[in-house]
Each structure stands twice: as structure tokens, then as C-alpha cells.
Scaffold this motif. Sequence first.
Motif, PDB file in Angstrom:
ATOM      1  N   ASP A   1      46.038  39.782  34.549  1.00  0.00           N
ATOM      2  CA  ASP A   1      46.933  38.698  34.804  1.00  0.00           C
ATOM      3  C   ASP A   1      46.757  38.413  36.372  1.00  0.00           C
ATOM      4  O   ASP A   1      47.289  37.514  36.898  1.00  0.00           O
ATOM      5  CB  ASP A   1      48.360  38.946  34.359  1.00  0.00           C
ATOM      6  CG  ASP A   1      48.521  38.993  33.007  1.00  0.00           C
ATOM      7  OD1 ASP A   1      47.764  38.375  32.471  1.00  0.00           O
ATOM      8  OD2 ASP A   1      49.888  39.560  32.371  1.00  0.00           O
ATOM      9  N   GLY A   2      46.351  39.441  37.138  1.00  0.00           N
ATOM     10  CA  GLY A   2      46.394  39.557  38.484  1.00  0.00           C
ATOM     11  C   GLY A   2      44.987  38.927  39.011  1.00  0.00           C
ATOM     12  O   GLY A   2      44.628  38.703  40.193  1.00  0.00           O
ATOM     13  N   LEU A   3      43.958  38.464  38.092  1.00  0.00           N
ATOM     14  CA  LEU A   3      42.957  37.755  38.492  1.00  0.00           C
ATOM     15  C   LEU A   3      43.303  36.387  38.802  1.00  0.00           C
ATOM     16  O   LEU A   3      42.273  35.616  39.516  1.00  0.00           O
ATOM     17  CB  LEU A   3      41.884  37.619  37.103  1.00  0.00           C
ATOM     18  CG  LEU A   3      41.336  39.159  37.005  1.00  0.00           C
ATOM     19  CD1 LEU A   3      40.627  39.051  35.729  1.00  0.00           C
ATOM     20  CD2 LEU A   3      40.409  39.413  38.346  1.00  0.00           C
ATOM     21  N   LYS A   4      44.393  35.699  38.460  1.00  0.00           N
ATOM     22  CA  LYS A   4      44.771  34.258  38.775  1.00  0.00           C
ATOM     23  C   LYS A   4      44.647  34.073  40.232  1.00  0.00           C
ATOM     24  O   LYS A   4      45.343  34.689  41.107  1.00  0.00           O
ATOM     25  CB  LYS A   4      46.122  33.921  38.232  1.00  0.00           C
ATOM     26  CG  LYS A   4      46.446  32.551  38.415  1.00  0.00           C
ATOM     27  CD  LYS A   4      47.445  32.058  37.675  1.00  0.00           C
ATOM     28  CE  LYS A   4      47.811  30.740  37.967  1.00  0.00           C
ATOM     29  NZ  LYS A   4      47.072  29.868  36.863  1.00  0.00           N
ATOM     30  N   GLY A   5      43.970  33.273  40.730  1.00  0.00           N
ATOM     31  CA  GLY A   5      43.819  32.881  42.127  1.00  0.00           C
ATOM     32  C   GLY A   5      42.717  33.646  42.892  1.00  0.00           C
ATOM     33  O   GLY A   5      42.461  33.381  44.124  1.00  0.00           O
ATOM     34  N   LYS A   6      42.352  34.942  42.355  1.00  0.00           N
ATOM     35  CA  LYS A   6      41.400  35.858  43.101  1.00  0.00           C
ATOM     36  C   LYS A   6      40.043  34.943  43.139  1.00  0.00           C
ATOM     37  O   LYS A   6      39.296  34.400  42.186  1.00  0.00           O
ATOM     38  CB  LYS A   6      41.052  37.233  42.311  1.00  0.00           C
ATOM     39  CG  LYS A   6      42.344  37.801  42.304  1.00  0.00           C
ATOM     40  CD  LYS A   6      42.262  38.817  43.575  1.00  0.00           C
ATOM     41  CE  LYS A   6      43.849  39.664  43.515  1.00  0.00           C
ATOM     42  NZ  LYS A   6      44.232  40.136  44.727  1.00  0.00           N
ATOM     43  N   ARG A   7      39.238  34.993  44.332  1.00  0.00           N
ATOM     44  CA  ARG A   7      37.977  34.456  44.623  1.00  0.00           C
ATOM     45  C   ARG A   7      37.088  35.533  44.210  1.00  0.00           C
ATOM     46  O   ARG A   7      37.052  36.642  44.858  1.00  0.00           O
ATOM     47  CB  ARG A   7      37.906  34.187  46.056  1.00  0.00           C
ATOM     48  CG  ARG A   7      38.737  33.065  46.528  1.00  0.00           C
ATOM     49  CD  ARG A   7      38.982  33.065  48.067  1.00  0.00           C
ATOM     50  NE  ARG A   7      39.293  34.468  48.732  1.00  0.00           N
ATOM     51  CZ  ARG A   7      39.109  34.894  49.818  1.00  0.00           C
ATOM     52  NH1 ARG A   7      38.301  34.262  50.662  1.00  0.00           N
ATOM     53  NH2 ARG A   7      39.404  36.033  49.891  1.00  0.00           N
ATOM     54  N   VAL A   8      36.377  35.138  43.199  1.00  0.00           N
ATOM     55  CA  VAL A   8      35.183  36.029  42.548  1.00  0.00           C
ATOM     56  C   VAL A   8      33.610  35.412  42.919  1.00  0.00           C
ATOM     57  O   VAL A   8      33.613  34.331  42.473  1.00  0.00           O
ATOM     58  CB  VAL A   8      35.466  36.316  41.168  1.00  0.00           C
ATOM     59  CG1 VAL A   8      34.544  37.416  40.737  1.00  0.00           C
ATOM     60  CG2 VAL A   8      36.855  37.053  41.074  1.00  0.00           C
ATOM     61  N   ALA A   9      32.866  36.061  43.420  1.00  0.00           N
ATOM     62  CA  ALA A   9      31.459  35.837  43.564  1.00  0.00           C
ATOM     63  C   ALA A   9      30.729  36.498  42.389  1.00  0.00           C
ATOM     64  O   ALA A   9      30.793  37.711  42.332  1.00  0.00           O
ATOM     65  CB  ALA A   9      30.984  36.054  44.661  1.00  0.00           C
ATOM     66  N   VAL A  10      30.080  35.732  41.604  1.00  0.00           N
ATOM     67  CA  VAL A  10      29.140  36.275  40.553  1.00  0.00           C
ATOM     68  C   VAL A  10      27.874  35.698  40.680  1.00  0.00           C
ATOM     69  O   VAL A  10      27.513  34.523  41.161  1.00  0.00           O
ATOM     70  CB  VAL A  10      29.717  35.407  39.076  1.00  0.00           C
ATOM     71  CG1 VAL A  10      28.522  36.223  37.845  1.00  0.00           C
ATOM     72  CG2 VAL A  10      31.205  35.786  38.745  1.00  0.00           C
ATOM     73  N   ILE A  11      26.960  36.853  40.798  1.00  0.00           N
ATOM     74  CA  ILE A  11      25.656  36.901  41.359  1.00  0.00           C
ATOM     75  C   ILE A  11      24.750  36.823  40.166  1.00  0.00           C
ATOM     76  O   ILE A  11      24.786  37.988  39.238  1.00  0.00           O
ATOM     77  CB  ILE A  11      25.293  38.081  42.299  1.00  0.00           C
ATOM     78  CG1 ILE A  11      26.490  38.029  43.471  1.00  0.00           C
ATOM     79  CG2 ILE A  11      23.871  37.765  42.896  1.00  0.00           C
ATOM     80  CD1 ILE A  11      26.364  39.346  44.222  1.00  0.00           C
ATOM     81  N   GLY A  12      23.843  35.760  39.932  1.00  0.00           N
ATOM     82  CA  GLY A  12      23.390  35.798  38.730  1.00  0.00           C
ATOM     83  C   GLY A  12      23.817  34.513  37.727  1.00  0.00           C
ATOM     84  O   GLY A  12      24.913  34.267  37.911  1.00  0.00           O
ATOM     85  N   ALA A  13      23.064  34.287  36.964  1.00  0.00           N
ATOM     86  CA  ALA A  13      23.447  33.058  35.848  1.00  0.00           C
ATOM     87  C   ALA A  13      22.938  33.141  34.370  1.00  0.00           C
ATOM     88  O   ALA A  13      22.800  32.442  33.587  1.00  0.00           O
ATOM     89  CB  ALA A  13      23.096  31.746  36.241  1.00  0.00           C
ATOM     90  N   GLY A  14      22.646  34.418  34.109  1.00  0.00           N
ATOM     91  CA  GLY A  14      22.011  34.883  32.730  1.00  0.00           C
ATOM     92  C   GLY A  14      23.400  35.335  31.968  1.00  0.00           C
ATOM     93  O   GLY A  14      24.416  35.003  32.011  1.00  0.00           O
ATOM     94  N   GLY A  15      22.987  35.885  30.624  1.00  0.00           N
ATOM     95  CA  GLY A  15      23.937  36.335  29.678  1.00  0.00           C
ATOM     96  C   GLY A  15      25.140  37.213  30.184  1.00  0.00           C
ATOM     97  O   GLY A  15      26.205  36.841  29.754  1.00  0.00           O
ATOM     98  N   ALA A  16      24.618  38.189  31.054  1.00  0.00           N
ATOM     99  CA  ALA A  16      26.040  39.023  31.493  1.00  0.00           C
ATOM    100  C   ALA A  16      26.980  38.099  32.397  1.00  0.00           C
ATOM    101  O   ALA A  16      28.058  38.538  32.183  1.00  0.00           O
ATOM    102  CB  ALA A  16      25.357  40.266  32.535  1.00  0.00           C
TER     103      ALA A  16
END
Length: 170
Positions: free
Chosen positions: A7-22
Amino acid sequence: GLGIARDGLKGKRVAVIGAGGAARAVVAGLAHYGARVTVYNRTAERANELAGQFGADAATLDGLATSSADVYINCTPIGMHPDVDASPLDFSDQPSGIRDHLGPGVVVFDTIYNPIQTKLLRDAAAAGCATIPGTEMFVRQGAAQFKLWTGKDAPLEVFRDVLEKHLSQK
């Protein structure tokens, strides 16, 4: 985990590096819980495609140098054995850049588990970030499967010990 309740993820800025399956699985989960996700990838087309499916933003890897996120998640093979001196983030002393945004309060998670402590995680820890190795994801995936097969909670510490012993023998 990330030290953040779902529930604490709402609004958190997250950088996801990569665009594959994981990355797809990570972005889907984060988007579901309301995180503000940006997908960074070598090719803009793949970043845009994944981001578009989940209402996230997209950028090329070059954009990481000026990014500012609460959480960075590496879903690429950059830094995996045998290329252990590579990292998707450059922590060098540039005049400005990502190093200005990395420090206490920032979480860096690497999905790679061989080596357990990647260059990314070592650099992030040295900068004061909280770090999570890929072994944690590996163990929790196994635990979820264990629960499905047996109906019982998995012994996480046993799983962690066995995995670390196995990886240290390589």
C-alpha cells in the motif's frame, strides 16, 4: 522486500531498468499498487511498448543519468556473471547526474543473483542506499511455488541458506 508495504507504493517514483520479462512482471505489480513507474531501456521502442501497457512513462538508458526515483530496480543482465564489473547506473563523479539522487532513503534492487552482490549493489550501498539482492526475489518466487504445491508457508531462511551455499560454490 523493498521495506515498503504494498500500500506504501502509491505515488512512489520507481525506475525500472530493462523491458524484458522480469521488467514486465515488476512494472505490472508496481503499477497495480499505484507507483509512478518509468521504464528505462536501451531501445525507446521496447520501453514505450512496456510502459504503454501499464500507464507508465518510458525513457532510454541515457535518461537514468538525470533520473530521480525513490526506488531503482535493475531487470537487465548488466552486471551478471561473468560481466561482474558492469553496472546499469554510473556512480562516478560526474559534474552532476544520478549520484546526486542516490543516498539514504533510496532503495536499489538488482534482480541479478549471480553474483549476489553486484557492482550496482556495492556502489549503491557505498552511496548510502538501501539495497536488495536478486536472491531475495529468487527465494520469494520459490516460496510462492512451495506454498502452491504444499499449502504450507516456505521456510525462507532455509531457502536463503541453500541458495547462498550453492552460489558460493560457483
